[in-house]
Design an enzyme around this catalytic site. Structure first.
Site, PDB file in Angstrom:
ATOM      1  N   ASP A  19       0.831  -1.203   0.000  1.00  0.00           N
ATOM      2  CA  ASP A  19       0.000   0.000   0.000  1.00  0.00           C
ATOM      3  C   ASP A  19       0.872   1.263   0.000  1.00  0.00           C
ATOM      4  O   ASP A  19       1.992   1.246   0.522  1.00  0.00           O
ATOM      5  CB  ASP A  19      -0.898  -0.022   1.252  1.00  0.00           C
ATOM      6  CG  ASP A  19      -2.058   0.957   1.143  1.00  0.00           C
ATOM      7  OD1 ASP A  19      -2.279   1.512   0.048  1.00  0.00           O
ATOM      8  OD2 ASP A  19      -2.733   1.169   2.154  1.00  0.00           O
ATOM      9  N   GLY A  20       0.346   2.320  -0.576  1.00  0.00           N
ATOM     10  CA  GLY A  20       1.028   3.617  -0.515  1.00  0.00           C
ATOM     11  C   GLY A  20       1.601   4.112  -1.828  1.00  0.00           C
ATOM     12  O   GLY A  20       2.246   5.165  -1.867  1.00  0.00           O
ATOM     13  N   ASN A  67     -10.776  -2.677  -5.973  1.00  0.00           N
ATOM     14  CA  ASN A  67      -9.981  -1.705  -6.737  1.00  0.00           C
ATOM     15  C   ASN A  67     -10.625  -1.277  -8.060  1.00  0.00           C
ATOM     16  O   ASN A  67     -10.220  -0.278  -8.660  1.00  0.00           O
ATOM     17  CB  ASN A  67      -8.559  -2.236  -7.004  1.00  0.00           C
ATOM     18  CG  ASN A  67      -7.664  -2.204  -5.789  1.00  0.00           C
ATOM     19  OD1 ASN A  67      -6.739  -3.002  -5.665  1.00  0.00           O
ATOM     20  ND2 ASN A  67      -7.912  -1.274  -4.870  1.00  0.00           N
ATOM     21  N   ARG A  70     -11.729   2.403  -8.587  1.00  0.00           N
ATOM     22  CA  ARG A  70     -10.815   3.501  -8.920  1.00  0.00           C
ATOM     23  C   ARG A  70     -11.145   4.054 -10.312  1.00  0.00           C
ATOM     24  O   ARG A  70     -11.924   3.463 -11.051  1.00  0.00           O
ATOM     25  CB  ARG A  70      -9.373   3.006  -8.859  1.00  0.00           C
ATOM     26  CG  ARG A  70      -9.044   2.563  -7.452  1.00  0.00           C
ATOM     27  CD  ARG A  70      -7.611   2.186  -7.277  1.00  0.00           C
ATOM     28  NE  ARG A  70      -7.400   1.911  -5.852  1.00  0.00           N
ATOM     29  CZ  ARG A  70      -6.252   2.012  -5.228  1.00  0.00           C
ATOM     30  NH1 ARG A  70      -5.175   2.370  -5.886  1.00  0.00           N
ATOM     31  NH2 ARG A  70      -6.163   1.752  -3.946  1.00  0.00           N
TER      32      ARG A  70
HETATM   33  C1  FPP Z   1      -1.977   0.156  -3.280  1.00  0.00           C
HETATM   34  O1  FPP Z   1      -1.484   1.474  -3.248  1.00  0.00           O
HETATM   35  C2  FPP Z   1      -1.456  -0.537  -4.408  1.00  0.00           C
HETATM   36  C3  FPP Z   1      -2.186  -1.112  -5.403  1.00  0.00           C
HETATM   37  C4  FPP Z   1      -3.645  -1.108  -5.466  1.00  0.00           C
HETATM   38  C5  FPP Z   1      -1.536  -1.774  -6.526  1.00  0.00           C
HETATM   39  C6  FPP Z   1      -0.396  -2.647  -6.178  1.00  0.00           C
HETATM   40  C7  FPP Z   1       0.373  -2.823  -7.385  1.00  0.00           C
HETATM   41  C8  FPP Z   1       1.688  -2.754  -7.491  1.00  0.00           C
HETATM   42  C9  FPP Z   1       2.645  -2.655  -6.371  1.00  0.00           C
HETATM   43  C10 FPP Z   1       2.224  -2.773  -8.847  1.00  0.00           C
HETATM   44  C11 FPP Z   1       3.012  -3.924  -9.210  1.00  0.00           C
HETATM   45  C12 FPP Z   1       2.465  -5.248  -8.918  1.00  0.00           C
HETATM   46  C13 FPP Z   1       2.793  -6.305  -9.671  1.00  0.00           C
HETATM   47  C14 FPP Z   1       2.354  -7.661  -9.293  1.00  0.00           C
HETATM   48  C15 FPP Z   1       3.567  -6.139 -10.875  1.00  0.00           C
HETATM   49  P1  FPP Z   1      -2.513   2.658  -3.353  1.00  0.00           P
HETATM   50  O2  FPP Z   1      -2.647   3.033  -4.771  1.00  0.00           O
HETATM   51  O3  FPP Z   1      -3.786   2.277  -2.676  1.00  0.00           O
HETATM   52  O4  FPP Z   1      -1.778   3.778  -2.562  1.00  0.00           O
HETATM   53  P2  FPP Z   1      -2.470   4.965  -1.732  1.00  0.00           P
HETATM   54  O5  FPP Z   1      -3.147   4.310  -0.555  1.00  0.00           O
HETATM   55  O6  FPP Z   1      -1.311   5.802  -1.336  1.00  0.00           O
HETATM   56  O7  FPP Z   1      -3.421   5.650  -2.644  1.00  0.00           O
END
Ligand code: FPP
Length: 241
Positions: A19-20, A67, A70
């Site tokens: 996350d993040g 998700n 989004r």
């Molecule tokens: C959460 O951060 C992250 C995600 C929903 C996507 C996770 C994906 C990756 C790390 C990309 C790569 C993965 C693979 C398997 C290639 P967020 O967007 O919710 O962050 P925020 O809470 O700061 O908005």
């Protein structure tokens, strides 16, 4: 190379809620997808670190059933990132002896992505090193609902005696049926929530919530969290003897 921790009571299976990414990008005045791309680089680093810290199973939460809410731009960007990641990383994962599996419901994923997922699973199924499981369109409640449906169909078809159903039965129908339960669940970015991730499987897991935003998470921090696990005292509901 460091002594594998599993021989010293380290976690065999680590699951990560990455996350993040969005905040990391926003902090830099960049679009959220920039953060997801930076996050993908960390996935590679952590996968590579697994053998040296004794982690045999790594499960990562890449995209949840929630998700889809989004923006269309972000969802499409993430799907494109997954396609590119799989195409680009297949050879490296195979060369590193990583067996890749996907969990989650494929129903909403596009055909091109599903084909790449199938190919990656098939081309690494002989690998005997780290077991990498990528949760894509995964939600624990959705997984339990799908498992329950399959179980009910087996009862209907006379393949399962309903009187025999116990706590060992449902896990056989879960997406994770070939995996051991996670020993340690890590969530980055300072949020202390489970967010519908491996709810059944993590009943006895230890949790580590760290402030680091996923794109800043390093192999070093991973190693420290894994090392810290060995110092905990797990009693599985029993008492210390
Ligand atoms: C959460 O951060 C992250 C995600 C929903 C996507 C996770 C994906 C990756 C790390 C990309 C790569 C993965 C693979 C398997 C290639 P967020 O967007 O919710 O962050 P925020 O809470 O700061 O908005």
């Amino acid at each position: 190379m460091a002594e594998p921790l599993r021989d010293q009571g380290g976690p065999r299976h680590v699951a990560i809620i990455m996350d993040g990414n969005g905040r990391w990008a926003t902090n830099r005045g960049r679009p959220r997808l920039f953060g997801h791309h930076a996050g993908a680089k960390r996935v590679r680093e952590v996968v590579e670190a697994c053998p040296s810290v004794g982690v045999k199973y790594l499960t990562i939460f890449a995209f949840s059933t929630e998700n889809w809410k989004r923006t269309q731009v972000e969802v499409a960007g993430l799907m494109s990132l997954f396609r590119r990641y799989i195409a680009k990383e297949t050879k490296a994962l195979r060369d590193r002896n990583v067996q890749v599996r996907f969990i989650g419901d494929r129903i909403r994923l596009d055909a091109k992505l599903i084909k790449l997922m199938d190919e990656l699973e098939q081309s690494t199924e002989h690998c005997t090193g780290t077991n990498l499981t990528i949760a894509l369109n995964y939600g624990a409640r959705d997984e339990v609902a799908r498992a329950t449906k399959r179980l009910a169909l087996d009862v209907r078809d006379g393949k399962l005696d309903p009187e025999s159903v116990d706590v060992e039965t449902l896990p056989r129908y879960l997406d994770t049926h070939v995996l051991p339960d996670p020993d340690l669940v890590i969530r980055t970015s300072g949020e202390a929530r489970i967010s519908n991730f491996l709810l059944w499987q993590s009943a006895y897991a230890e949790y580590e919530f760290v402030d680091t935003l996923w794109p800043d998470f390093s192999a070093e921090e991973f190693g420290k969290l894994v090392g810290g696990y060995g110092k905990r005292d797990r009693r599985f509901g029993g008492v210390k003897t």
